[in-house]
Design a protein around this motif. Structure first.
Motif, PDB file in Angstrom:
ATOM      1  N   ARG A  23      -3.526  -6.692  -8.650  1.00 34.25           N
ATOM      2  CA  ARG A  23      -3.682  -5.389  -7.996  1.00 34.25           C
ATOM      3  C   ARG A  23      -3.697  -5.550  -6.479  1.00 34.25           C
ATOM      4  N   ALA A  25      -2.304  -7.900  -4.708  1.00 28.39           N
ATOM      5  CA  ALA A  25      -0.949  -8.232  -4.261  1.00 28.39           C
ATOM      6  C   ALA A  25      -0.062  -6.986  -4.245  1.00 28.39           C
ATOM      7  N   ALA A  26      -0.196  -6.120  -5.250  1.00 27.11           N
ATOM      8  CA  ALA A  26       0.596  -4.885  -5.293  1.00 27.11           C
ATOM      9  C   ALA A  26       0.238  -3.965  -4.129  1.00 27.11           C
ATOM     10  N   ALA A  28      -0.957  -4.900  -1.218  1.00 22.13           N
ATOM     11  CA  ALA A  28      -0.438  -5.530   0.005  1.00 22.13           C
ATOM     12  C   ALA A  28       1.062  -5.298   0.139  1.00 22.13           C
ATOM     13  N   GLN A  29       1.809  -5.412  -0.954  1.00 21.70           N
ATOM     14  CA  GLN A  29       3.254  -5.167  -0.899  1.00 21.70           C
ATOM     15  C   GLN A  29       3.558  -3.714  -0.561  1.00 21.70           C
ATOM     16  N   ARG A  30       2.803  -2.790  -1.151  1.00 20.32           N
ATOM     17  CA  ARG A  30       3.018  -1.373  -0.871  1.00 20.32           C
ATOM     18  C   ARG A  30       2.739  -1.072   0.598  1.00 20.32           C
ATOM     19  N   ARG A  31       1.662  -1.628   1.132  1.00 15.70           N
ATOM     20  CA  ARG A  31       1.319  -1.414   2.541  1.00 15.70           C
ATOM     21  C   ARG A  31       2.385  -2.010   3.449  1.00 15.70           C
ATOM     22  N   THR A  32       2.912  -3.174   3.086  1.00 18.87           N
ATOM     23  CA  THR A  32       3.978  -3.798   3.867  1.00 18.87           C
ATOM     24  C   THR A  32       5.217  -2.918   3.894  1.00 18.87           C
ATOM     25  N   ARG A  33       5.590  -2.352   2.736  1.00 21.14           N
ATOM     26  CA  ARG A  33       6.751  -1.453   2.691  1.00 21.14           C
ATOM     27  C   ARG A  33       6.533  -0.213   3.551  1.00 21.14           C
ATOM     28  N   GLU A  34       5.318   0.350   3.514  1.00 20.41           N
ATOM     29  CA  GLU A  34       5.009   1.518   4.343  1.00 20.41           C
ATOM     30  C   GLU A  34       5.139   1.189   5.826  1.00 20.41           C
ATOM     31  N   GLU A  36       6.948  -1.233   7.158  1.00 20.63           N
ATOM     32  CA  GLU A  36       8.359  -1.464   7.477  1.00 20.63           C
ATOM     33  C   GLU A  36       9.096  -0.144   7.665  1.00 20.63           C
TER      34      GLU A  36
END
Length: 96
Positions: A23, A25-26, A28-34, A36
């Motif tokens: 959870r 990691a998911a 963190a990836q979502r925040r990174t996409r936002e 970007e």
């Protein structure tokens, strides 16, 4: 026997922690996409702003969209009286 108990305990702890790590990691990836997407939007902002300015100028029927902000004699007099520090002050009629 103690080795088996320690191994089972470690596997149990790993099994309990796995969903939380997935959870995290998911998220963190979502925040990174936002972030970007936001960086991409801000990177293209000057291009979009220029297009919007041109559209507004066309709607207002303005021919020159890049006029200086300060117009008239006040801008000329300010430029003429500006001098370097330590140099004699220049007047409008001075030559040189």
């Amino acid at each position: 026997m103690a080795g088996w108990v320690v191994t089972a305990a470690l596997l149990g702890v790993a099994a309990i922690r796995a969903p939380f790590r997935i959870r995290a990691a998911a998220i963190a990836q979502r925040r990174t996409r936002e972030l970007e997407r936001e960086v991409l939007e801000l990177r293209t902002l000057p291009l979009r702003q220029e297009d919007e300015d041109e559209l507004l100028a066309r709607e207002a029927h303005l021919s020159d969209t890049r006029r200086p902000v300060m117009l008239g004699a006040s801008a000329q007099s300010m430029a003429a009286t500006r001098a370097w520090p330590g140099s004699p002050a220049r007047r409008e009629g001075d030559v040189g």
